[in-house]
Design an enzyme around this catalytic site. Sequence first.
Site, PDB file in Angstrom:
ATOM      1  N   TYR A  10      47.338 -37.378 -65.679  1.00 17.73           N
ATOM      2  CA  TYR A  10      46.518 -36.902 -66.810  1.00 17.73           C
ATOM      3  C   TYR A  10      45.532 -37.605 -67.557  1.00 17.73           C
ATOM      4  O   TYR A  10      45.478 -38.816 -67.370  1.00 17.73           O
ATOM      5  CB  TYR A  10      47.894 -36.357 -67.812  1.00 17.73           C
ATOM      6  CG  TYR A  10      48.143 -37.321 -68.962  1.00 17.73           C
ATOM      7  CD1 TYR A  10      48.803 -38.383 -68.498  1.00 17.73           C
ATOM      8  CD2 TYR A  10      47.773 -37.190 -70.051  1.00 17.73           C
ATOM      9  CE1 TYR A  10      49.135 -39.618 -69.483  1.00 17.73           C
ATOM     10  CE2 TYR A  10      48.196 -38.221 -71.290  1.00 17.73           C
ATOM     11  CZ  TYR A  10      48.859 -39.151 -70.699  1.00 17.73           C
ATOM     12  OH  TYR A  10      49.148 -40.178 -71.880  1.00 17.73           O
ATOM     13  N   GLU A  66      67.431 -51.707 -54.781  1.00 18.70           N
ATOM     14  CA  GLU A  66      67.798 -50.755 -54.473  1.00 18.70           C
ATOM     15  C   GLU A  66      67.117 -49.939 -53.519  1.00 18.70           C
ATOM     16  O   GLU A  66      65.682 -50.118 -53.246  1.00 18.70           O
ATOM     17  CB  GLU A  66      68.685 -49.839 -55.393  1.00 18.70           C
ATOM     18  CG  GLU A  66      67.451 -49.190 -56.433  1.00 18.70           C
ATOM     19  CD  GLU A  66      68.168 -48.598 -57.568  1.00 18.70           C
ATOM     20  OE1 GLU A  66      69.170 -48.057 -57.511  1.00 18.70           O
ATOM     21  OE2 GLU A  66      67.517 -48.610 -58.722  1.00 18.70           O
ATOM     22  N   LYS A 115      68.756 -42.364 -65.086  1.00 15.75           N
ATOM     23  CA  LYS A 115      68.377 -41.589 -64.047  1.00 15.75           C
ATOM     24  C   LYS A 115      67.090 -40.411 -64.594  1.00 15.75           C
ATOM     25  O   LYS A 115      67.482 -39.407 -64.629  1.00 15.75           O
ATOM     26  CB  LYS A 115      69.612 -40.708 -63.431  1.00 15.75           C
ATOM     27  CG  LYS A 115      69.139 -40.101 -62.140  1.00 15.75           C
ATOM     28  CD  LYS A 115      70.697 -39.833 -61.292  1.00 15.75           C
ATOM     29  CE  LYS A 115      70.445 -38.800 -60.246  1.00 15.75           C
ATOM     30  NZ  LYS A 115      69.791 -39.728 -59.112  1.00 15.75           N
ATOM     31  N   LEU A 169      70.312 -48.226 -60.469  1.00 15.52           N
ATOM     32  CA  LEU A 169      70.826 -47.077 -61.023  1.00 15.52           C
ATOM     33  C   LEU A 169      72.403 -47.468 -60.516  1.00 15.52           C
ATOM     34  O   LEU A 169      72.642 -47.893 -59.387  1.00 15.52           O
ATOM     35  CB  LEU A 169      70.481 -45.782 -60.400  1.00 15.52           C
ATOM     36  CG  LEU A 169      70.792 -44.577 -60.855  1.00 15.52           C
ATOM     37  CD1 LEU A 169      70.320 -44.392 -62.304  1.00 15.52           C
ATOM     38  CD2 LEU A 169      70.616 -43.397 -60.035  1.00 15.52           C
TER      39      LEU A 169
HETATM   40  N1  PLP Z   1      69.473 -45.679 -56.944  1.00 15.44           N
HETATM   41  C1  PLP Z   1      68.604 -44.605 -57.052  1.00 15.44           C
HETATM   42  C2  PLP Z   1      67.397 -45.237 -57.483  1.00 15.44           C
HETATM   43  C3  PLP Z   1      68.977 -43.302 -56.992  1.00 15.44           C
HETATM   44  O1  PLP Z   1      67.917 -42.365 -57.194  1.00 15.44           O
HETATM   45  C4  PLP Z   1      70.077 -42.868 -56.672  1.00 15.44           C
HETATM   46  C5  PLP Z   1      70.286 -41.378 -56.414  1.00 15.44           C
HETATM   47  O2  PLP Z   1      69.594 -40.464 -56.712  1.00 15.44           O
HETATM   48  C6  PLP Z   1      71.214 -43.701 -56.449  1.00 15.44           C
HETATM   49  C7  PLP Z   1      70.829 -45.023 -56.600  1.00 15.44           C
HETATM   50  C8  PLP Z   1      72.541 -43.209 -55.753  1.00 15.44           C
HETATM   51  O3  PLP Z   1      73.228 -42.720 -56.949  1.00 15.44           O
HETATM   52  P1  PLP Z   1      74.382 -41.622 -56.861  1.00 15.44           P
HETATM   53  O4  PLP Z   1      75.121 -42.434 -55.573  1.00 15.44           O
HETATM   54  O5  PLP Z   1      74.860 -41.438 -58.007  1.00 15.44           O
HETATM   55  O6  PLP Z   1      73.942 -40.574 -56.077  1.00 15.44           O
END
Ligand code: PLP
Length: 296
Positions: A33, A182, A149, A208
Amino acid sequence: MPRYSYVNGRYVPHAGAAVHIEDRGFQFADGVYEVISFVNGHFADEAGHLDRLERSLHEMRIAQPMPRKALQLVLRAFIRRNRLKNAYVYIQVTRGAAPRDFRFPAGDVRPTLVITHLLRARFDLEARKKLLGKAVTVPDIRWKRRDIKTTGLTAQVLAKQEAVERGAYEAWMVDDKGFVTEGSSTNAWIVDKKGMLVTRPTDHHDILKGVTRNAIQALCKKEGVKLVERAFTPAEAYKAKEAFITAAGTLVMPIVEIDGHKIGDGRLGTLTEKILDLYFAYASDKKRRQERWTPK
Ligand code: PLP
């Protein structure tokens, strides 16, 4: 005076102006933006803002919604339509609306272009001289709160797309110190050279805390599968016996190649299979589901 917003080629009354719920701006923050001040009848720094808009679009690999000349005409028509003399004009461009998928949409999905303005713009020099501000300092947490998240998924969208373009299903993201955090939408696991199941700890906001990851940890504990929480490098992962990813949608998926390095014998590993079996049984256990969802 009626207030109009511009949405994908149409001037619509602001109160009802909307984009689709599957717009990638809403779903993934997959957009950019600019704000341009319209001061006493003139756009301030118009070229600078349009340069940056084009640059941001380029960096995000989002197509220009229209050539600059056309956008400048639209901006002026927008001003006229709203009869503005002073305004903060917001230009918002997203990758468009498409079925939810981290990867860039396939086919001819047009970017979304929205132009809107705030009602409270006033540019009064004397009043400005009386505006005295205070500041506080805060840690710069941008991109560092991976434990939340959020829908701010710009980085993951770019990572996933790169994975796809490099012939892979998932991107394992690596932090500043060279350790895997991750996957772009999954947690990452390896079975190390000693046969130990390894995944990164969830402290320090680094990753996460996957719900699937948690459940698998509990299942491992119950079944006597040894697990260590520690960070690992891509180099260690290349030599791992097994690797897999977990997430609500993915469940447990073996990763058989990382950056071109074959993992183990390139097939579903014994421990990965065991964890998939355990998790699948757990996830589809009717009794347990009822326990959880029976309203109290
Ligand atoms: N790590 C990230 C960055 C994610 O976006 C997700 C799920 O969308 C996960 C890990 C896995 O999390 P969950 O097992 O709660 O789906």
